[in-house]
Design an enzyme around this catalytic site. Structure first.
Site, PDB file in Angstrom:
ATOM      1  CB  THR A   1      45.887  33.664  41.117  1.00 26.96           C
ATOM      2  OG1 THR A   1      46.933  34.666  41.104  1.00 26.96           O
ATOM      3  CG2 THR A   1      45.911  32.910  39.787  1.00 26.96           C
ATOM      4  CD  GLU A   2      44.878  39.347  42.033  1.00 21.80           C
ATOM      5  OE1 GLU A   2      45.433  40.308  41.481  1.00 21.80           O
ATOM      6  OE2 GLU A   2      44.233  38.475  41.395  1.00 21.80           O
ATOM      7  N   PRO A   3      42.166  35.742  44.984  1.00 17.90           N
ATOM      8  CG  PRO A   3      39.932  35.872  44.299  1.00 17.90           C
ATOM      9  CD  PRO A   3      41.338  36.046  43.796  1.00 17.90           C
TER      10      PRO A   3
END
Length: 263
Positions: free
Chosen positions: A139-141
């Site tokens: 989920t980093e982006p």
């Protein structure tokens, strides 16, 4: 400075050790202290001769949601922040390498969401047993950053096409989809998860320890020369992404419970 923590618990049941990420009120989010403790726990179980396999799982209804966002937030000194973010990315890389090099079978018992750095921990394990309530995703982006360290490992485990889709879309997939594409090797009912992981660990313990150790060394030697530099490059990209305005906005939006407004 890394503050001490007591958020990683270790127990031994016969030939199987269990390492428990124990911050359930925070989704078992990884602090720097937890990453150090997790490496220490793995090292201790390496030396414990009666332990022939190790289970990694999370307390509560979450496996691990990745890095603790409070630690990722920047301070008043940009240069100090850059140095800290670089050190944190290297610490996470070193943790994954320690898992890959661990000479005993490492089994992930995924009891709930495994996202961001938590998904990376799953990839660091040899076998993955997942609850039907588990999810998986990078989920980093959506927080303005990059899954730099775990990205190359995802491509190694699942192939470049799967890695591109999951990393670029930042999609979180259900347990059934993660099982279909080979990230979760087996699905079980939630209440049977640890028992099945223990059963598998006990099965691993019937093999000759030296043969298992040599097998794991072979597996890592086969990939280490290529994957090691990729993980290092990924750590640099991950740290760089945290210096951007997008990362600052993403972390602030998450903390404030709102949608990000990207610069």
């Amino acid at each position: 400075m890394i503050m001490p923590s007591d958020a990683v618990d270790v127990r031994v049941d016969g030939p199987v050790g269990t390492v428990l990420l124990n911050r359930p009120d925070y989704g078992n989010a990884l602090t720097r202290a937890m990453m150090a403790e997790l490496r220490q726990a793995i090292g201790d179980l390496h030396l414990e001769k009666r332990v022939r396999a190790v289970i990694l799982t999370g307390a509560g209804d979450t496996f691990c949601v990745g890095r603790d966002l409070a630690e990722l937030a920047g301070g008043d000194d940009p240069l100090a922040d850059m140095a800290r973010w670089g050190a944190e990315a290297e610490e996470y890389r070193d943790l994954l390498v320690a898992m890959l090099e661990f000479p005993k079978p490492l089994i992930a018992a995924v009891n709930g969401p495994a996202t961001a750095g938590g998904a990376g921990l799953v990839l660091g394990c040899d076998a993955v047993i997942a609850s039907d309530q588990a999810t998986f995703g990078f989920t980093e982006p959506k927080r303005g950053s990059v899954a730099g360290v775990a990205g190359p490992l995802l491509a190694h485990r699942a192939g470049a096409g799967v890695a591109a889709r999951l990393l670029v879309t930042a999609t979180t997939i259900a347990a059934a989809e993660a099982h279909r594409i080979g990230l979760y090797h087996e699905l079980v009912a939630h209440n049977l998860l640890w028992a099945r992981a223990f059963e598998l660990g006990s099965e691993c313990a019937t093999a000759a320890p030296q043969a298992v150790m040599l097998t794991k060394r072979l597996l890592y030697d086969t990939i280490g020369e290529v994957l090691g530099p990729q993980l290092t490059s990924g750590a640099a990209v991950s740290a760089t992404s945290r210096t951007t305005d997008s990362a600052k906005e993403g972390i602030a939006a998450e903390a404030e419970g709102r949608a990000p407004e990207w610069p």
